[in-house]
Design an enzyme around this catalytic site. Structure first.
Site, PDB file in Angstrom:
ATOM      1  CG  ASP A  11      -1.848   1.480   1.616  1.00  0.00           C
ATOM      2  OD1 ASP A  11      -2.195   1.311   0.549  1.00  0.00           O
ATOM      3  OD2 ASP A  11      -1.656   1.421   2.416  1.00  0.00           O
ATOM      4  CG  ASP A  13      -1.685   8.002   0.120  1.00  0.00           C
ATOM      5  OD1 ASP A  13      -0.812   8.350   0.271  1.00  0.00           O
ATOM      6  OD2 ASP A  13      -2.166   7.862  -0.576  1.00  0.00           O
TER       7      ASP A  13
END
Length: 232
Positions: A11, A13
């Site tokens: 991922d 952010d």
């Protein structure tokens, strides 16, 4: 016997970069302009990993046209980039971990709900894009997390099966997306404490940052989940 291709799927952010507080600030400011008061903690838990248009529809109503939603997304994300730009940096240990993974021929991918402008802002702004075999964002899949689409596409582009892929996440919706994809997950507590992930059977490790992680050790963890997932 040739070893199956393995992959680390990150991922972006809150995981590669510790920026979720700035996303939340920008969302709160965005909604305040429109007379909406939103609880920050509740908002993060309900939305982290969802695509911008999904969040807009939930809070502002499903009547928005695609064009209206795109303009609102642009406003919000521009505000976020303005707030976060002076603080942009990778999470501690990230560079060392991906170097160790590459030396062991582990494929690397980014799988994010972020729009392309934010991917450019982060990956190109930090000169990271060249390290990855695949980058999958909101524009590449129809559904955001907790649907597994973004992780499955990232693994596919890396040539790795779900059971040989490990996801790195900071949000419950992302860990759930990994679970639905049949993938193990490593949780970083950049945004939420470990207790927030207690219900997930695919979490193999919880760490404060990447400096606490070892590549080969991670692939040895959660073997039972990986074996079960591969038969579903």
């Amino acid at each position: 016997m040739t070893q199956a291709q393995r992959a680390f799927i990150f991922d972006m952010d809150g995981t590669i970069v510790d920026n979720m507080a700035f996303h939340t600030k920008s969302w709160l400011a965005f909604f305040e302009r429109r007379g909406h008061t939103v609880d920050a903690d509740e908002f993060f838990r309900a939305t982290a990993g969802r695509q911008g248009h999904e969040i807009m529809a939930h809070y502002l109503g499903g009547h928005l046209t695609k064009e209206e939603s795109a303009l609102l997304d642009f406003e919000k994300e521009s505000l976020y980039r303005e707030l976060y730009a002076p603080h942009r940096a990778t999470v501690k240990g990230f560079d060392a971990l991906i170097a160790a993974a590459k030396s062991r021929r582990v494929a690397l991918a980014v799988a994010t709900a972020a729009p392309n402008d934010n991917i450019v802002f982060t990956l190109d702004g930090l000169a990271l894009r060249g390290h990855f075999d695949a980058v999958v964002g909101a524009a590449d899949v129809a559904r955001g997390k907790p649907n597994p689409d973004v992780f499955l596409l990232a693994a596919q582009r890396c040539g790795a099966a779900p059971e040989h892929s490990i996801v790195f996440e900071d949000a419950p919706l992302g860990v759930e997306a990994a679970r639905r994809a049949g993938m193990r997950a490593v949780v970083l507590t950049t945004t939420l404490p470990a207790e927030a992930f207690a219900e997930f059977d695919n979490v193999i490790c919880v760490a404060r940052d990447f400096s606490e992680l070892d590549v080969e050790q991670l692939f040895g963890l959660g073997a039972d989940f990986a074996a079960t997932a591969s038969t579903i």
